[in-house]
Design a protein around this motif. Structure first.
Motif, PDB file in Angstrom:
ATOM      1  N   SER A  90       0.824  -1.215   0.000  1.00 46.84           N
ATOM      2  CA  SER A  90       0.000   0.000   0.000  1.00 46.84           C
ATOM      3  C   SER A  90       0.857   1.263   0.000  1.00 46.84           C
ATOM      4  CB  SER A  90      -0.930   0.009   1.222  1.00 46.84           C
ATOM      5  OG  SER A  90      -1.853  -1.046   1.158  1.00 46.84           O
ATOM      6  N   PHE A  91       1.982   1.209   0.696  1.00 43.60           N
ATOM      7  CA  PHE A  91       2.901   2.355   0.725  1.00 43.60           C
ATOM      8  C   PHE A  91       3.477   2.619  -0.664  1.00 43.60           C
ATOM      9  CE2 PHE A  91       7.215   4.102   1.482  1.00 43.60           C
ATOM     10  CZ  PHE A  91       6.835   5.309   2.052  1.00 43.60           C
ATOM     11  N   PHE A  92       3.895   1.558  -1.353  1.00 43.57           N
ATOM     12  CA  PHE A  92       4.395   1.711  -2.721  1.00 43.57           C
ATOM     13  C   PHE A  92       3.311   2.278  -3.629  1.00 43.57           C
ATOM     14  CE2 PHE A  92       7.640  -1.954  -2.101  1.00 43.57           C
ATOM     15  CZ  PHE A  92       8.540  -1.050  -1.559  1.00 43.57           C
ATOM     16  N   ILE A 117       0.598  11.102  13.086  1.00 43.93           N
ATOM     17  CA  ILE A 117       0.941   9.903  12.315  1.00 43.93           C
ATOM     18  C   ILE A 117       0.553  10.087  10.853  1.00 43.93           C
ATOM     19  CG2 ILE A 117       0.480   7.434  12.003  1.00 43.93           C
ATOM     20  CD1 ILE A 117      -0.039   7.297  15.035  1.00 43.93           C
ATOM     21  N   SER A 118      -0.665  10.596  10.621  1.00 45.81           N
ATOM     22  CA  SER A 118      -1.139  10.828   9.253  1.00 45.81           C
ATOM     23  C   SER A 118      -0.254  11.837   8.536  1.00 45.81           C
ATOM     24  CB  SER A 118      -2.595  11.333   9.275  1.00 45.81           C
ATOM     25  OG  SER A 118      -3.442  10.426   9.944  1.00 45.81           O
ATOM     26  N   GLY A 141      -8.418   5.102   0.554  1.00 46.77           N
ATOM     27  CA  GLY A 141      -8.374   3.686   0.911  1.00 46.77           C
ATOM     28  C   GLY A 141      -6.957   3.187   1.064  1.00 46.77           C
ATOM     29  N   ASN A 142      -6.066   3.626   0.168  1.00 50.55           N
ATOM     30  CA  ASN A 142      -4.662   3.210   0.255  1.00 50.55           C
ATOM     31  C   ASN A 142      -4.012   3.687   1.555  1.00 50.55           C
ATOM     32  OD1 ASN A 142      -4.914   2.125  -2.324  1.00 50.55           O
ATOM     33  ND2 ASN A 142      -4.136   3.965  -3.325  1.00 50.55           N
ATOM     34  N   THR A 143      -4.262   4.949   1.898  1.00 51.85           N
ATOM     35  CA  THR A 143      -3.658   5.488   3.122  1.00 51.85           C
ATOM     36  C   THR A 143      -4.277   4.870   4.373  1.00 51.85           C
ATOM     37  OG1 THR A 143      -5.174   7.385   2.939  1.00 51.85           O
ATOM     38  CG2 THR A 143      -2.929   7.683   2.131  1.00 51.85           C
ATOM     39  N   ILE A 153      -2.434   1.897   5.422  1.00 44.49           N
ATOM     40  CA  ILE A 153      -1.166   2.186   6.102  1.00 44.49           C
ATOM     41  C   ILE A 153      -1.413   2.728   7.510  1.00 44.49           C
ATOM     42  CG2 ILE A 153       0.985   3.520   5.977  1.00 44.49           C
ATOM     43  CD1 ILE A 153       0.455   3.772   2.935  1.00 44.49           C
ATOM     44  N   LEU A 154      -2.363   3.655   7.624  1.00 40.16           N
ATOM     45  CA  LEU A 154      -2.553   4.364   8.891  1.00 40.16           C
ATOM     46  C   LEU A 154      -3.238   3.519   9.959  1.00 40.16           C
ATOM     47  CD1 LEU A 154      -3.662   7.834   7.478  1.00 40.16           C
ATOM     48  CD2 LEU A 154      -1.464   7.235   8.493  1.00 40.16           C
ATOM     49  N   THR A 155      -4.187   2.667   9.574  1.00 43.44           N
ATOM     50  CA  THR A 155      -4.932   1.887  10.570  1.00 43.44           C
ATOM     51  C   THR A 155      -4.016   0.986  11.402  1.00 43.44           C
ATOM     52  OG1 THR A 155      -6.944   1.957   9.220  1.00 43.44           O
ATOM     53  CG2 THR A 155      -6.838   0.274  10.930  1.00 43.44           C
ATOM     54  N   PRO A 156      -3.110   0.204  10.781  1.00 48.95           N
ATOM     55  CA  PRO A 156      -2.190  -0.591  11.616  1.00 48.95           C
ATOM     56  C   PRO A 156      -1.281   0.275  12.485  1.00 48.95           C
ATOM     57  CG  PRO A 156      -2.191  -1.402   9.345  1.00 48.95           C
ATOM     58  CD  PRO A 156      -2.923  -0.105   9.347  1.00 48.95           C
ATOM     59  N   LEU A 157      -0.882   1.452  11.975  1.00 50.29           N
ATOM     60  CA  LEU A 157       0.003   2.325  12.755  1.00 50.29           C
ATOM     61  C   LEU A 157      -0.728   2.928  13.948  1.00 50.29           C
ATOM     62  CD1 LEU A 157       1.948   4.197   9.913  1.00 50.29           C
ATOM     63  CD2 LEU A 157       2.702   2.235  11.263  1.00 50.29           C
ATOM     64  N   THR A 158      -1.956   3.385  13.734  1.00 53.65           N
ATOM     65  CA  THR A 158      -2.726   3.970  14.837  1.00 53.65           C
ATOM     66  C   THR A 158      -3.206   2.901  15.814  1.00 53.65           C
ATOM     67  OG1 THR A 158      -4.703   3.913  13.420  1.00 53.65           O
ATOM     68  CG2 THR A 158      -3.491   5.987  13.533  1.00 53.65           C
TER      69      THR A 158
END
Length: 555
Positions: A95-97, A396-397, A372-374, A377-382
């Protein structure tokens, strides 16, 4: 007390978020191309089969996992088994790529949108040369739309080896695109004979990968969205609805695209005939109106037999006008979005209005998919207590958007479009197949299909029927394995990987081999996400072994 998890205001918000994520630019510029390449309407046969055998089952699987575990991709798979944490990590990396290069498309859309308010449209005519004695040579050899894309927008270099500098105008548009994404994130969850082609394995591979990309399978975005659902939400119904709406949009986009193809082909064909008629009329001093489209071919034969020497002088300048060849020209990706469509728009009445509407539509599709892409990434980090303890969700965002924007500046360089193609082609292809394959195995054979079915029944009140069980337990994984083998063998048989470079002297694209360092980047992109799965599992295994050894030593 642990902070309560945010939730969607109502199920309709969740469905719209999934549709906004799934219905993206691929529906507009990838699906119509595949239809044209693989048999037109007959491509719908493998597409619909893959939708039934893979698309809907895997979409339901990811939504159900997210809703059951109520965590992002990393936490959800770690709950099933700590050794599966790498599946979530691989999804985040993919997703980051994707986010890095996908938002560049939104930057280009902003660039074209801003230029759509000019009269005439800047891509409708070729600029004058430096001496003001004629049109720019590169533009004349190509076309005004190609010139505006390759020279004015990208200022593209002749090859990937010539990187050039950052183009400040596209760079500013990219910053704007990331700013829009960040502002949307801050609003939070509550507000966001061709049938023979069927025997060609590439047809089925293309159908399957289109399903994967279009529905966004394997990226973790759907798991993130579903994690904010009420446990009783009917995710089975929503999976079917989202799948059908997404596929219907692709088919509708194809109808519109083929209409534009027809308009463009007819216009170019008639324009070509007019130029040939004008050339012959002036060369042979014919009366105006004597040559027409209907008598052009027999008159060319007559002139060639009557005036052979003179005709031989003119012949190299006579273009071969063919409506069929114009219709058979298949274009996808940025070539379709920023060249073919703009060529059709420039010839329409009130072209500025249609241009504004078209690029606003592209931005709407692109921003929706980017959210959706972000989220993936953000949900696992938060969700991570370690990170969220020190940084707020907004911080974080902001950091994710800032880092992504900084790295994606590479795509605004003169060779940026070549790197964009590398990311687009290789960053999330084989890795997605592997990620989704491990997801199915994890649910069916690690967590247990019977246990997962009992969980779904307890949550939603619906029993898991035979269709979902058969697809998850056997059909879908076997198909993915087959596709993975076909994809891998296709890469091997392809030999040296090549790319399309813009040759300004000829005004067209030419094929070149990737340099060794570009090939290294390609394999790094493929390996960086796929290797997360075994490496994380190995790391956890070693950690457990060391803990056991330490415990035994203390005892």
């Amino acid at each position: 007390m642990e902070k309560a998890r945010p939730q969607w205001g109502n199920p309709l918000q969740f469905v719209f978020a999934c549709i906004s994520y799934a219905v993206g630019l691929g529906n507009v510029w990838r699906f119509p191309y595949l239809c044209q390449m693989y048999g037109g309407g007959s491509f719908l046969v493998p597409y619909i089969i893959m939708l039934i055998l893979e698309g809907m089952p895997l979409l339901y699987l990811e939504l159900a996992v997210g809703q059951r575990m109520r965590q992002g991709s990393i936490g959800a798979w770690r709950t099933i088994s700590p050794y599966l944490s790498g599946v979530g990590v691989a999804s985040v990396v993919a997703s980051f790529f994707l986010s890095m290069y996908y938002n560049v498309i939104n930057a280009w859309s902003f660039w074209y949108l801003f230029h759509s308010f000019q009269d005439p449209l800047p891509w409708s005519v070729c600029p004058l040369n430096d001496n003001l004695t004629g049109y720019d040579e590169e533009c004349e050899k190509a076309s005004s739309t190609q010139y505006f894309w390759y020279r004015k927008t990208l200022n593209i270099s002749p090859s990937i080896q010539e990187s050039g500098g950052v183009q400040w105008e596209p760079a500013l548009c990219l910053i704007l695109a990331w700013l829009v994404v960040y502002l949307c994130i801050l609003r939070g969850t509550e507000s966001t004979g061709k049938v023979e082609q069927l025997a060609n394995p590439k047809t089925w591979i293309s159908a399957a990968t289109q399903i994967f990309f279009s529905l966004g399978l394997g990226f973790g975005s759907l798991i993130a969205f579903a994690s904010y659902n009420e446990p009783s939400n009917d995710c089975q119904k929503h999976a079917i609805v989202v799948s059908l709406i997404n596929s219907s949009t692709s088919i509708f986009s194809s109808i519109v695209t083929f209409s534009i193809y027809g308009f463009k082909a007819t216009f170019n064909y008639e324009n070509c005939l007019s130029k040939v008629i004008l050339l012959l009329t002036n060369s042979f001093d014919l009366e105006d109106g004597f040559l027409t489209a209907s008598n052009l071919e027999p008159m060319k034969d007559y002139l060639a037999s009557t005036y052979p020497s003179k005709y031989s002088e003119v012949f190299p300048h006579i273009r071969n006008c063919s409506l069929e060849s114009e219709l058979n020209t298949a274009v996808q990706g940025t070539g379709l979005a920023f060249i073919v469509y703009t060529e059709a728009i420039k010839n329409m009445e009130v072209s500025q209005l249609w241009s504004v509407l078209y690029f606003f539509m592209l931005l709407t599709l692109g921003i929706g998919s980017m959210l959706g892409n972000t989220a993936a990434i953000l949900t696992p980090l938060t969700d991570s207590k370690v990170i969220s303890r020190h940084l707020s969700r907004e911080a974080i965002s902001g950091l994710v958007c800032l880092i992504s924007c900084g790295i994606s500046m590479v795509f605004t360089m003169e060779a940026g479009n070549y790197w964009f193609d590398i990311f687009n082609d290789y960053a999330a292809t084989l890795s997605l197949l592997l990620i989704v394959l491990v997801e199915i195995i994890a649910v069916c054979y690690v967590y247990g299909l019977r246990r997962f079915g009992s969980d779904l029944q307890a949550m939603t009140g619906h029993t898991l029927n035979w269709y979902w069980k058969a697809m998850w337990a056997g059909v879908s994984p076997l198909l993915i394995v087959s596709l993975f083998i076909f994809y891998l063998s296709d890469y091997i048989l392809m030999g040296t990987l090549q790319y399309q470079a813009w040759d300004a002297t000829q005004g067209k694209l030419v094929t070149k081999d990737y340099p060794s360092y570009a090939l290294a980047v390609i394999w790094l992109l493929v390996a960086s996400s796929t290797m997360c799965i075994p490496l994380v599992a190995l790391g956890i295994f070693i950690t457990h072994c060391l803990k056991k050894r330490g415990t035994a030593a203390v005892a």
